[in-house]
Motif scaffolding. Sequence first.
Motif, PDB file in Angstrom:
ATOM      1  N   ILE A  16      44.453  38.658  31.251  1.00 44.10           N
ATOM      2  CA  ILE A  16      43.783  38.360  32.520  1.00 44.10           C
ATOM      3  C   ILE A  16      42.274  38.539  32.391  1.00 44.10           C
ATOM      4  CG2 ILE A  16      43.496  39.129  34.905  1.00 44.10           C
ATOM      5  CD1 ILE A  16      46.489  39.768  34.944  1.00 44.10           C
ATOM      6  N   TYR A  39      45.910  33.076  32.070  1.00 40.08           N
ATOM      7  CA  TYR A  39      46.602  33.620  33.240  1.00 40.08           C
ATOM      8  C   TYR A  39      48.109  33.352  33.149  1.00 40.08           C
ATOM      9  CZ  TYR A  39      41.975  34.116  35.444  1.00 40.08           C
ATOM     10  OH  TYR A  39      40.680  34.467  35.737  1.00 40.08           O
ATOM     11  N   ALA A  71      48.237  38.714  37.998  1.00 43.02           N
ATOM     12  CA  ALA A  71      48.173  37.371  37.420  1.00 43.02           C
ATOM     13  C   ALA A  71      48.155  36.307  38.512  1.00 43.02           C
ATOM     14  CB  ALA A  71      49.357  37.158  36.474  1.00 43.02           C
ATOM     15  N   THR A  75      45.267  33.588  39.338  1.00 41.01           N
ATOM     16  CA  THR A  75      45.690  32.194  39.322  1.00 41.01           C
ATOM     17  C   THR A  75      45.300  31.499  40.619  1.00 41.01           C
ATOM     18  OG1 THR A  75      47.532  32.672  37.820  1.00 41.01           O
ATOM     19  CG2 THR A  75      47.694  30.672  39.146  1.00 41.01           C
TER      20      THR A  75
END
Length: 473
Positions: free
Chosen positions: A236, A255, A274, A278
């Motif tokens: 990340i 990601y 995540a 995103t």
Amino acid sequence: MASSRAVPNLRFKQLRGQRSPGEFAALVRRAAREIGEQVACDARYVGRVEAGEIRCPNYAYERVFRHMFPSLTLADLGFSAREAVRGRAGRGRTPRPPEPYRTTDSTDTNGTTGTTDSTFNTFNTYSDEESDVLRRAFMTGGTVTLASASLGFGPLPGAEALRSDLPRQRVGASEASAVEAAVRQIRLLDDRHGADGLYRRAAQPLRAAFALLDAGATTRGSTADRLAAGAGELAISVGWLAHDSGRLQDARSHYAEALATARLAGDAALEAHAFCNTSFLARDAGRHREAVRAAQAGQRAAGPLGSDRLLSLLSLREAGAWAGLGDRAGCERALSRAHTHFGRGPSDRDPEWMSFFGEPELQALEAQCWSALGDWARAARHAQRAAALQDPHFARNLALYRAQLAADLARSAAPAEAASVGEQVLDALEGDLESTRIRAMLADTARVLGPRRNTAGVAAFLDRHTAAARARV
């Protein structure tokens, strides 16, 4: 392994008394705020101190502990002398004090154009609390060791580190610590210098982390969980560096890798993180419906975790996505949830990576919502609050908030004020801060201000911006 030579710190445990590790960590964070420090202390950190894994705190923690226990020395707290832990003085060299240990987020916590090697000096110095663990991690042989060493951001090994035909050694707590430390280093440097000069430099540690994860496939228990979480968080962080430097496809891949790691490990906290990033990426790429779905999925993952701050941030991500769709009602509903969650305050269950998320970031993300909806004056008010509240230590975020403010002022019929704030952003960019995102925002502000060149202060800003852009070509 890290625990083989560790001597439990019984004095520190006595100071904790009847409080749980989580309760004591909350006291440490509160004491840090009282003196203007920011440390990501949690129950795990307290446990590592008491287990003797952290033989000497870094400088930021030392200041906090001295504030909490003003009559006690580090020795009274059960710590070793700094020189003994770092090891450099014993070899006849004077240790260089590291920068205070802080963390920041990938979101708002990873080319190298125009950046000197000095920008990366901090890559070569882990915080004192990690250094002893990392030294032991790097002293064994084989692929695991080579991968671990690459996490030190010194001379990085190449493909040799990842060869599958080399002998695999046991992966344990030391290697997990190395991955965790790499995540913190990337976040710290992103906050100080921005993403552009760091992305390619951080790619090798990411490959090394997943090599360690692969090598430790048979590892079980808490070490396996730490290694998976660390590799996912590193993905990340590197994804954010790609994101902030305009490499959106690379960011999407990183990601997705983090999300897959989270799903395989059953790690809801990593999954929520995540999805949070995103959603942010999808919004920036103009995929607003995907951004809504990702933010909502993140909220479902975060629900059982007990962190209102995490739910607040994910609600803000959703609000930004609704704003991108032009859905004012949807945006306002999500903003209301975000403020409700935020108002419940921080807790011990807030993830370490969220140390960046306070009132300034809340205001900045709300400013982005109103900006997307075309309410420039309202956006400028929130952006002004974000910039005013931000700790100057967080150089990258402060420049980002000011860039947002300049853009909103330019569109809300305040060109002189926009030019003045734009000059402050240029000051930051002429230092060692590198961020494609911030430069793009400033270029857009310059474009909007172009027709207002005759307004006081605007011409000076435009000329300076043009000169800076030419110097980078």
